[in-house]
Design an enzyme around this catalytic site. Sequence first.
Site, PDB file in Angstrom:
ATOM      1  N   CYS A 184      10.079   7.325 -69.075  1.00 37.05           N
ATOM      2  CA  CYS A 184       9.468   7.440 -67.743  1.00 37.05           C
ATOM      3  C   CYS A 184      10.206   6.575 -66.736  1.00 37.05           C
ATOM      4  O   CYS A 184       9.891   5.377 -66.587  1.00 37.05           O
ATOM      5  CB  CYS A 184       8.005   7.040 -67.820  1.00 37.05           C
ATOM      6  SG  CYS A 184       7.060   8.015 -68.990  1.00 37.05           S
ATOM      7  N   THR A 186      11.984   8.342 -63.553  1.00 38.30           N
ATOM      8  CA  THR A 186      12.033   8.988 -62.238  1.00 38.30           C
ATOM      9  C   THR A 186      10.683   8.941 -61.520  1.00 38.30           C
ATOM     10  O   THR A 186       9.633   9.113 -62.139  1.00 38.30           O
ATOM     11  CB  THR A 186      12.490  10.452 -62.419  1.00 38.30           C
ATOM     12  OG1 THR A 186      13.735  10.429 -63.119  1.00 38.30           O
ATOM     13  CG2 THR A 186      12.669  11.154 -61.084  1.00 38.30           C
ATOM     14  N   GLU A 187      10.747   8.724 -60.204  1.00 32.51           N
ATOM     15  CA  GLU A 187       9.520   8.679 -59.385  1.00 32.51           C
ATOM     16  C   GLU A 187       9.706   9.584 -58.172  1.00 32.51           C
ATOM     17  O   GLU A 187      10.841   9.976 -57.848  1.00 32.51           O
ATOM     18  CB  GLU A 187       9.267   7.246 -58.927  1.00 32.51           C
ATOM     19  CG  GLU A 187       9.055   6.313 -60.101  1.00 32.51           C
ATOM     20  CD  GLU A 187       8.665   4.904 -59.691  1.00 32.51           C
ATOM     21  OE1 GLU A 187       8.493   4.636 -58.475  1.00 32.51           O
ATOM     22  OE2 GLU A 187       8.524   4.074 -60.607  1.00 32.51           O
ATOM     23  N   SER A 189       9.961   8.986 -55.106  1.00 28.78           N
ATOM     24  CA  SER A 189      10.960   8.529 -54.125  1.00 28.78           C
ATOM     25  C   SER A 189      12.179   7.916 -54.811  1.00 28.78           C
ATOM     26  O   SER A 189      12.981   7.238 -54.173  1.00 28.78           O
ATOM     27  CB  SER A 189      10.323   7.495 -53.193  1.00 28.78           C
ATOM     28  OG  SER A 189       9.886   6.399 -53.965  1.00 28.78           O
ATOM     29  N   SER A 220       9.988  14.691 -69.031  1.00 27.90           N
ATOM     30  CA  SER A 220      10.032  15.589 -70.191  1.00 27.90           C
ATOM     31  C   SER A 220       9.140  15.008 -71.280  1.00 27.90           C
ATOM     32  O   SER A 220       9.219  13.810 -71.573  1.00 27.90           O
ATOM     33  CB  SER A 220      11.462  15.725 -70.716  1.00 27.90           C
ATOM     34  OG  SER A 220      12.277  16.269 -69.713  1.00 27.90           O
ATOM     35  N   GLU A 429      19.449  13.628 -66.429  1.00 23.32           N
ATOM     36  CA  GLU A 429      20.175  12.549 -67.134  1.00 23.32           C
ATOM     37  C   GLU A 429      21.343  12.006 -66.322  1.00 23.32           C
ATOM     38  O   GLU A 429      22.403  11.711 -66.856  1.00 23.32           O
ATOM     39  CB  GLU A 429      20.651  13.015 -68.502  1.00 23.32           C
ATOM     40  CG  GLU A 429      19.664  12.696 -69.594  1.00 23.32           C
ATOM     41  CD  GLU A 429      20.307  12.353 -70.921  1.00 23.32           C
ATOM     42  OE1 GLU A 429      21.496  12.613 -71.114  1.00 23.32           O
ATOM     43  OE2 GLU A 429      19.597  11.811 -71.772  1.00 23.32           O
ATOM     44  N   GLN A 529      33.550   8.926 -50.576  1.00 18.26           N
ATOM     45  CA  GLN A 529      33.159   9.810 -51.675  1.00 18.26           C
ATOM     46  C   GLN A 529      34.057  11.029 -51.824  1.00 18.26           C
ATOM     47  O   GLN A 529      34.249  11.523 -52.935  1.00 18.26           O
ATOM     48  CB  GLN A 529      31.695  10.216 -51.520  1.00 18.26           C
ATOM     49  CG  GLN A 529      30.758   9.025 -51.675  1.00 18.26           C
ATOM     50  CD  GLN A 529      29.307   9.409 -51.874  1.00 18.26           C
ATOM     51  OE1 GLN A 529      28.941  10.576 -51.768  1.00 18.26           O
ATOM     52  NE2 GLN A 529      28.478   8.414 -52.142  1.00 18.26           N
TER      53      GLN A 529
HETATM   54  S1  MYA Z   1      15.885  10.831 -67.199  1.00 21.02           S
HETATM   55  C1  MYA Z   1      16.311  10.335 -65.574  1.00 21.02           C
HETATM   56  C2  MYA Z   1      17.748  10.120 -65.448  1.00 21.02           C
HETATM   57  N1  MYA Z   1      18.022   9.342 -64.263  1.00 21.02           N
HETATM   58  C3  MYA Z   1      19.217   8.908 -64.036  1.00 21.02           C
HETATM   59  O1  MYA Z   1      20.132   9.143 -64.811  1.00 21.02           O
HETATM   60  C4  MYA Z   1      19.380   8.052 -62.832  1.00 21.02           C
HETATM   61  C5  MYA Z   1      20.778   8.115 -62.283  1.00 21.02           C
HETATM   62  N2  MYA Z   1      21.131   6.874 -61.618  1.00 21.02           N
HETATM   63  C6  MYA Z   1      21.886   5.949 -62.194  1.00 21.02           C
HETATM   64  O2  MYA Z   1      22.390   6.118 -63.280  1.00 21.02           O
HETATM   65  C7  MYA Z   1      22.096   4.639 -61.460  1.00 21.02           C
HETATM   66  O3  MYA Z   1      21.018   4.419 -60.575  1.00 21.02           O
HETATM   67  C8  MYA Z   1      23.446   4.579 -60.716  1.00 21.02           C
HETATM   68  C9  MYA Z   1      23.666   3.110 -60.316  1.00 21.02           C
HETATM   69  C10 MYA Z   1      24.615   4.914 -61.637  1.00 21.02           C
HETATM   70  C11 MYA Z   1      23.432   5.538 -59.551  1.00 21.02           C
HETATM   71  N3  MYA Z   1      25.824   1.693 -67.690  1.00 21.02           N
HETATM   72  O4  MYA Z   1      24.193  -1.657 -58.213  1.00 21.02           O
HETATM   73  P1  MYA Z   1      24.525  -0.648 -59.253  1.00 21.02           P
HETATM   74  C12 MYA Z   1      25.088  -1.643 -63.979  1.00 21.02           C
HETATM   75  C13 MYA Z   1      25.850   0.353 -67.740  1.00 21.02           C
HETATM   76  O5  MYA Z   1      25.751   0.150 -59.122  1.00 21.02           O
HETATM   77  P2  MYA Z   1      22.824   1.426 -58.399  1.00 21.02           P
HETATM   78  C14 MYA Z   1      16.243  12.472 -67.286  1.00 21.02           C
HETATM   79  O6  MYA Z   1      16.848  13.055 -66.455  1.00 21.02           O
HETATM   80  C15 MYA Z   1      26.137  -2.049 -62.951  1.00 21.02           C
HETATM   81  O7  MYA Z   1      27.378  -2.337 -63.564  1.00 21.02           O
HETATM   82  N4  MYA Z   1      25.642  -0.399 -66.664  1.00 21.02           N
HETATM   83  O8  MYA Z   1      23.314   0.350 -59.418  1.00 21.02           O
HETATM   84  C16 MYA Z   1      15.693  13.084 -68.560  1.00 21.02           C
HETATM   85  C17 MYA Z   1      25.483  -3.277 -62.375  1.00 21.02           C
HETATM   86  O9  MYA Z   1      25.627  -4.332 -63.301  1.00 21.02           O
HETATM   87  P3  MYA Z   1      25.875  -5.837 -62.789  1.00 21.02           P
HETATM   88  C18 MYA Z   1      25.408   0.228 -65.510  1.00 21.02           C
HETATM   89  O10 MYA Z   1      23.620   1.373 -57.158  1.00 21.02           O
HETATM   90  C19 MYA Z   1      16.300  14.375 -68.909  1.00 21.02           C
HETATM   91  C20 MYA Z   1      24.001  -2.893 -62.355  1.00 21.02           C
HETATM   92  O11 MYA Z   1      23.846  -1.918 -63.373  1.00 21.02           O
HETATM   93  C21 MYA Z   1      25.368   1.640 -65.395  1.00 21.02           C
HETATM   94  O12 MYA Z   1      21.368   1.276 -58.330  1.00 21.02           O
HETATM   95  C22 MYA Z   1      15.888  14.815 -70.264  1.00 21.02           C
HETATM   96  C23 MYA Z   1      23.570  -2.322 -61.023  1.00 21.02           C
HETATM   97  O13 MYA Z   1      24.521  -1.345 -60.660  1.00 21.02           O
HETATM   98  C24 MYA Z   1      25.586   2.361 -66.562  1.00 21.02           C
HETATM   99  N5  MYA Z   1      25.533   3.697 -66.605  1.00 21.02           N
HETATM  100  O14 MYA Z   1      23.134   2.845 -59.092  1.00 21.02           O
HETATM  101  C25 MYA Z   1      17.061  14.720 -71.182  1.00 21.02           C
HETATM  102  N6  MYA Z   1      25.098   1.965 -64.105  1.00 21.02           N
HETATM  103  O15 MYA Z   1      24.694  -6.173 -61.921  1.00 21.02           O
HETATM  104  C26 MYA Z   1      16.735  15.009 -72.584  1.00 21.02           C
HETATM  105  C27 MYA Z   1      24.993   0.816 -63.442  1.00 21.02           C
HETATM  106  O16 MYA Z   1      25.939  -6.651 -64.037  1.00 21.02           O
HETATM  107  C28 MYA Z   1      17.901  14.649 -73.470  1.00 21.02           C
HETATM  108  N7  MYA Z   1      25.178  -0.219 -64.283  1.00 21.02           N
HETATM  109  O17 MYA Z   1      27.150  -5.799 -62.055  1.00 21.02           O
HETATM  110  C29 MYA Z   1      18.614  15.856 -73.969  1.00 21.02           C
HETATM  111  C30 MYA Z   1      19.598  15.525 -75.035  1.00 21.02           C
HETATM  112  C31 MYA Z   1      20.353  16.752 -75.486  1.00 21.02           C
HETATM  113  C32 MYA Z   1      19.628  17.639 -76.439  1.00 21.02           C
HETATM  114  C33 MYA Z   1      19.340  17.020 -77.708  1.00 21.02           C
HETATM  115  C34 MYA Z   1      18.731  17.971 -78.739  1.00 21.02           C
HETATM  116  C35 MYA Z   1      18.194  17.277 -79.958  1.00 21.02           C
END
Ligand code: MYA
Length: 621
Positions: A184, A186-187, A189, A220, A429, A529
């Site tokens: 959980c 996503t929200e 906003s 999900s 994701e 970008q």
């Molecule tokens: S679940 C919902 C999914 N939601 C998302 O994926 C949200 C997307 N947004 C983001 O990922 C982040 O907000 C972004 C960062 C990337 C935009 N790894 O100031 P920052 C660190 C490690 O840049 P922001 C769904 O959809 C970064 O280095 N660290 O952050 C379910 C920094 O660290 P520090 C990371 O500008 C679907 C800090 O975090 C990463 O806010 C169902 C802050 O960074 C990273 N990736 O934006 C799926 N990113 O402070 C089911 C950032 O130390 C599964 N950082 O420098 C299905 C599977 C397949 C099937 C299987 C069958 C069995």
Amino acid sequence: MKGGKLLINANRCVSGKLLPLYSVRGAASKAQARPAARESGSFTLNLFRGRFETAQVFPYPDPLSADQRQTLQELVPPVEKFFQEVNDPAKNDADAQIEENTLAGLWELGAFGLQVPGELGGLGLNNTQYARLVEVVGAHDLGVGITLGAHQSIGFKGILLFGTPEQKQQYLSRVTAGEYAAFCLTEPSSGSDAGSIKTRAVLAPDGEHFILNGSKIWISNGGIAEIMTVFAQTPIEKDGKTVDKVTAFIVERSFGGVSSGPPENKMGIKCSNTAEVYFEDVKVPKRCVLGGLGNGFKVAMNILNNGRFGMGAALAGTQRAALAKAAEHAATRTQFGKRLIEFGTIQEKLARMAMLQYVTESLAYMVSGNMDSGAQDYHLEAAISKVFASDSAWTVVDEAIQVMGGMGYMKATGLERVLRDLRIFRIFEGTNDILRLFVALTGIQFAGSHLQELQRAFKNPTAHLGLIFSEAGRRASAAVGLARGPDLAPHVAPDLRPHADELAKLVAEYGRVVEGVLVAHGRGVVDRQFQLNRLASAAIDAYTTAVVLSRASRAARSSLPAAAHEARLASAWAEEALARAPGLLAAARAPKDLKHYDLLARIGSDVAADGGQASVNPLNI
Ligand code: MYA
């Protein structure tokens, strides 16, 4: 003379406007706090420095022990049989729910606890074994795949990765015994901007509980989960001030105050439950903090990083199944007196579909194999695997429908459902757009930290002669075209080596372009970008090429029956990707393109301001 000139160039590069320290949300605030440059085994991170890092690409991983291989050989056939004989994807889609007997059968097979250790009720599979089973699911029913994936790839993955022994003991035995899990984050906003969530948890006066309030959307398994990983802002003391930081919690529906909305009516993956989840004064015991107070954002990112290869594996299966349908049709359907496969147009379509499937599959198993071998820096590669798999699957299934013509458009063929199911994979994701930026910005940050180190070295050259000379030597070689990269002869089959040499040149050029972009824009690169997207696309071309050269070479070395076919797939992919990438790099850097981006930005803003297309139709009516 050349060396001297290069040193001047190097000096100019590293004394320019660097500090490319990024945040998708806000770069500047964090700029001062970045750690010193570090080394990495990641191909993609090093690409941004112009370095050809082979550790996590060559040779292609083969992480299964004899026992693990044997386990997989025993598991795949019954799972295949189950999906062929028990699960009915068309009915699941029409009913917008999974049939009871299917769910019961999946629990029975252990499909909901693939990676949970055996002593806690799971099958104890490693990532590569998991990938193989997920590939089977993806070939048959993506809706079922999401129910399974939301449960274990993200729902309880945090407990597996960050749980205390007590948390693992208490919860993993339940999520393998019939209780569903959900993730959980996503929200309403807060979608891509995951750090901006508003759900809050505050320590209760008893000091033993947090009181959780807020709501989540598009979760999900949200309507069926008993155990949830919930992300919430918590007040934290930092430098004498109270600030909000995200914390991850394990929340049970039985805690009280947890409710969920009706199942969402979606375009695809209809049988998987998606719902809103509400938290109203939920009393969460302190023991349910997951991964430490205030560490929730990293916990969330690491869960997502860790599970992304699963999408690649599932979608490799989807593409394989779609390709088989198209191939069968092309081989049997006759038009204009010939079988479809005799026409060049159809040959090209099938070839492209096969290439995309091969690359997707190669990426998924490369990432899972590296994870199984203990690699830590795989997050960019996992993101690339998700982006590539979901873009390719869309193209492959769309083209399968095209090859089959009217037949492909009919529900009975099953491909229209797959196309609907697939669409979300480019969105959830981490949207592919966000992940491309993530790849580009993380890579640039890595390159920038190394350039800064060089910049510091130039301020005190006598103390850093080694670093300065090795860098100068590297640049001198690159400038006179000697940057051939590492010796890949032991890893790359002789027929594929010319592609590996081309790839080495691309890697060197990539580093030069990144440096040029950094010098031109400094910290402002985070807002560029148009350029970042082109850098990301070129990185995807470079990484995918390395991966398929590696896999096809292993196939040749092992004399696999389809080794010659694999070599053709890898060659064709390498030729196309290596021809495309230099154009992308030029577009990431060239002033001519910068003007074009301004044009596009202006058009986009106008369209938004006018609420759509600003021009009226040619009749002016
Ligand atoms: S679940 C919902 C999914 N939601 C998302 O994926 C949200 C997307 N947004 C983001 O990922 C982040 O907000 C972004 C960062 C990337 C935009 N790894 O100031 P920052 C660190 C490690 O840049 P922001 C769904 O959809 C970064 O280095 N660290 O952050 C379910 C920094 O660290 P520090 C990371 O500008 C679907 C800090 O975090 C990463 O806010 C169902 C802050 O960074 C990273 N990736 O934006 C799926 N990113 O402070 C089911 C950032 O130390 C599964 N950082 O420098 C299905 C599977 C397949 C099937 C299987 C069958 C069995």
